[in-house]
Design a protein around this motif. Structure first.
Motif, short mmCIF file in Angstrom:
data_model
loop_
_atom_site.label_atom_id
_atom_site.label_comp_id
_atom_site.label_asym_id
_atom_site.label_seq_id
_atom_site.Cartn_x
_atom_site.Cartn_y
_atom_site.Cartn_z
N VAL A 59 -136.88 95.76 -21.29
CA VAL A 59 -135.44 96.03 -21.27
C VAL A 59 -135.11 97.20 -22.18
O VAL A 59 -134.41 98.14 -21.78
CB VAL A 59 -134.65 94.78 -21.72
CG1 VAL A 59 -133.16 95.12 -21.87
CG2 VAL A 59 -134.83 93.65 -20.71
N SER A 62 -136.12 100.65 -20.88
CA SER A 62 -135.54 101.13 -19.62
C SER A 62 -134.80 102.44 -19.82
O SER A 62 -134.57 103.17 -18.85
CB SER A 62 -134.62 100.07 -19.01
OG SER A 62 -133.50 99.82 -19.84
N TRP A 67 -134.33 103.56 -14.06
CA TRP A 67 -133.35 102.50 -13.92
C TRP A 67 -132.90 102.02 -15.29
O TRP A 67 -133.69 101.85 -16.21
CB TRP A 67 -133.96 101.32 -13.16
CG TRP A 67 -133.12 100.08 -13.22
CD1 TRP A 67 -132.04 99.77 -12.45
CD2 TRP A 67 -133.28 98.96 -14.12
NE1 TRP A 67 -131.52 98.54 -12.80
CE2 TRP A 67 -132.26 98.02 -13.82
CE3 TRP A 67 -134.20 98.68 -15.13
CZ2 TRP A 67 -132.13 96.82 -14.51
CZ3 TRP A 67 -134.07 97.49 -15.82
CH2 TRP A 67 -133.04 96.56 -15.50
N GLN A 68 -131.59 101.85 -15.44
CA GLN A 68 -131.02 101.23 -16.63
C GLN A 68 -129.99 100.20 -16.20
O GLN A 68 -129.25 100.42 -15.25
CB GLN A 68 -130.33 102.26 -17.53
CG GLN A 68 -131.27 103.20 -18.25
CD GLN A 68 -130.49 104.14 -19.17
OE1 GLN A 68 -129.26 104.15 -19.17
NE2 GLN A 68 -131.22 104.90 -19.97
N PRO A 69 -129.92 99.07 -16.90
CA PRO A 69 -128.88 98.09 -16.59
C PRO A 69 -127.49 98.68 -16.83
O PRO A 69 -127.31 99.54 -17.71
CB PRO A 69 -129.15 96.95 -17.58
CG PRO A 69 -130.56 97.16 -18.04
CD PRO A 69 -130.81 98.63 -17.98
N GLU A 70 -126.53 98.24 -16.07
CA GLU A 70 -125.15 98.67 -16.30
C GLU A 70 -124.72 98.24 -17.70
O GLU A 70 -124.93 97.11 -18.10
CB GLU A 70 -124.23 98.03 -15.26
CG GLU A 70 -122.79 98.49 -15.39
CD GLU A 70 -121.90 97.89 -14.32
OE1 GLU A 70 -120.66 98.05 -14.43
OE2 GLU A 70 -122.43 97.26 -13.38
N TYR A 72 -125.97 99.56 -20.43
CA TYR A 72 -127.11 99.65 -21.35
C TYR A 72 -126.77 100.44 -22.60
O TYR A 72 -126.06 101.45 -22.56
CB TYR A 72 -128.29 100.32 -20.65
CG TYR A 72 -129.46 100.56 -21.58
CD1 TYR A 72 -130.44 99.59 -21.75
CD2 TYR A 72 -129.56 101.73 -22.32
CE1 TYR A 72 -131.50 99.79 -22.62
CE2 TYR A 72 -130.62 101.93 -23.20
CZ TYR A 72 -131.58 100.96 -23.34
OH TYR A 72 -132.62 101.16 -24.21
N VAL A 114 -127.82 92.06 -20.38
CA VAL A 114 -128.93 91.42 -19.68
C VAL A 114 -128.37 90.21 -18.92
O VAL A 114 -128.28 89.10 -19.43
CB VAL A 114 -130.06 91.01 -20.64
CG1 VAL A 114 -131.20 90.33 -19.88
CG2 VAL A 114 -130.59 92.23 -21.38
N GLU A 117 -129.10 89.09 -12.97
CA GLU A 117 -129.64 90.11 -12.07
C GLU A 117 -130.57 91.06 -12.81
O GLU A 117 -131.65 91.43 -12.29
CB GLU A 117 -128.50 90.89 -11.42
CG GLU A 117 -127.63 90.09 -10.48
CD GLU A 117 -126.69 89.12 -11.18
OE1 GLU A 117 -126.25 88.13 -10.55
OE2 GLU A 117 -126.38 89.35 -12.38
N VAL A 118 -130.18 91.46 -14.01
CA VAL A 118 -131.04 92.32 -14.83
C VAL A 118 -132.33 91.58 -15.20
O VAL A 118 -133.42 92.16 -15.20
CB VAL A 118 -130.28 92.78 -16.09
CG1 VAL A 118 -131.22 93.47 -17.08
CG2 VAL A 118 -129.14 93.71 -15.70
N TYR A 121 -134.71 91.61 -12.17
CA TYR A 121 -135.30 92.92 -11.92
C TYR A 121 -136.31 93.28 -13.00
O TYR A 121 -137.39 93.82 -12.70
CB TYR A 121 -134.21 93.99 -11.84
CG TYR A 121 -134.76 95.34 -11.40
CD1 TYR A 121 -135.13 95.55 -10.08
CD2 TYR A 121 -134.95 96.37 -12.32
CE1 TYR A 121 -135.65 96.76 -9.68
CE2 TYR A 121 -135.48 97.58 -11.93
CZ TYR A 121 -135.83 97.78 -10.61
OH TYR A 121 -136.36 98.98 -10.20
N THR A 122 -136.00 92.95 -14.24
CA THR A 122 -136.93 93.22 -15.33
C THR A 122 -138.23 92.44 -15.14
O THR A 122 -139.33 92.96 -15.37
CB THR A 122 -136.29 92.87 -16.69
OG1 THR A 122 -135.08 93.62 -16.84
CG2 THR A 122 -137.23 93.21 -17.84
#
Length: 236
Positions: A59, A62, A67-70, A72, A114, A117-118, A121-122
């Motif tokens: 995480v 990333s 890709w980065q989580p929204e 982040y 996190v 969904e994150v 995917y992670t």
């Protein structure tokens, strides 16, 4: 500069050697549950830590990928934490002469971005990059949980882990002097996975609260007398 939970939440991660009270907020954690001696070489506890650190650093890093989580933001990976119990009684951290009889949930706090969904995917990224962890992830050993511990008393323990009982006694005396009582639940009859499921309660206080330790030093690199451990007990 990377966001450091220990610095932003000093009341949670840097209590004094004198006991105090704290009201715990809801937090998200990557978590793995199991049983057995945490010192066993190659045992379940060591494998749990491998999963937790693989997830947390995937995480964090990333920021370097496509890709980065929204939402982040860069952060310092928070310290390892542990919830502990045994089968026979409500466990307060003392009397653990047979460490093989212990059960535990090991945790690392995660930023609020996190989401489930994150998390999924992670986990897929870890499976592709670390196939040796794939079977454990596919089994569901690693979970994302969110809960609050509610009202707690806590204290900083300085020194070896085996010397914790004296510090825990100080904490118990403080709780009594405040007119409160310990609210440590008994997990007898519940499997580690059952307890882990109880913690997955969408930010609420779970039906069981346990002896909690936060490890601020790495025992592989820190002299035993210099180790710092937050000890936290739920109160009512």
């Amino acid at each position: 500069m990377a966001y450091d939970f220990k610095k932003e939440f000093k009341d949670l991660y840097a209590p004094k050697a004198k006991p105090g009270l704290v009201e715990m907020p809801a937090m998200s954690f990557a978590a793995v549950a199991g049983s057995g001696d945490p010192n066993e070489e190659g045992g379940a506890y060591k494998q749990a830590l491998e999963l937790l650190y693989a997830f947390s650093y995937t995480v964090k890093m990333s920021k370097m990928g496509d890709w980065q989580p929204e939402g982040y933001f860069d952060f310092v990976v928070p310290p390892l934490e542990g919830l502990w119990w045994n089968e026979s009684c409500a466990f307060d951290g003392t009397g653990a002469s047979d460490k093989g009889a212990l059960s535990w949930v090991s945790l690392i706090r995660q930023p609020d971005f996190v989401t489930p969904e994150v998390f999924e995917y992670t986990c897929s990224l870890i499976i592709s990059k670390k196939p040796e962890l794939a079977s454990a992830i596919e089994r569901g050993d690693l979970r994302l949980v969110r809960f609050s511990e509610g009202a707690c008393a806590q204290i900083m323990h300085k020194g070896p882990y085996d010397d914790e009982p004296a510090t825990i006694a100080k904490l118990a005396d403080f709780v009594g002097a405040q007119g409160l009582s310990l609210d440590i639940g008994s997990a007898g009859g519940s499997s580690p996975q059952d307890v882990l499921g109880m913690l997955d309660c969408d930010g609420a206080v779970p039906p069981i609260r346990l002896h909690h330790e936060i490890y601020l030093g790495d025992p592989r690199r820190t002299k035993p007398e210099s180790l710092k451990t937050v000890i936290r007990h739920p109160v009512a």
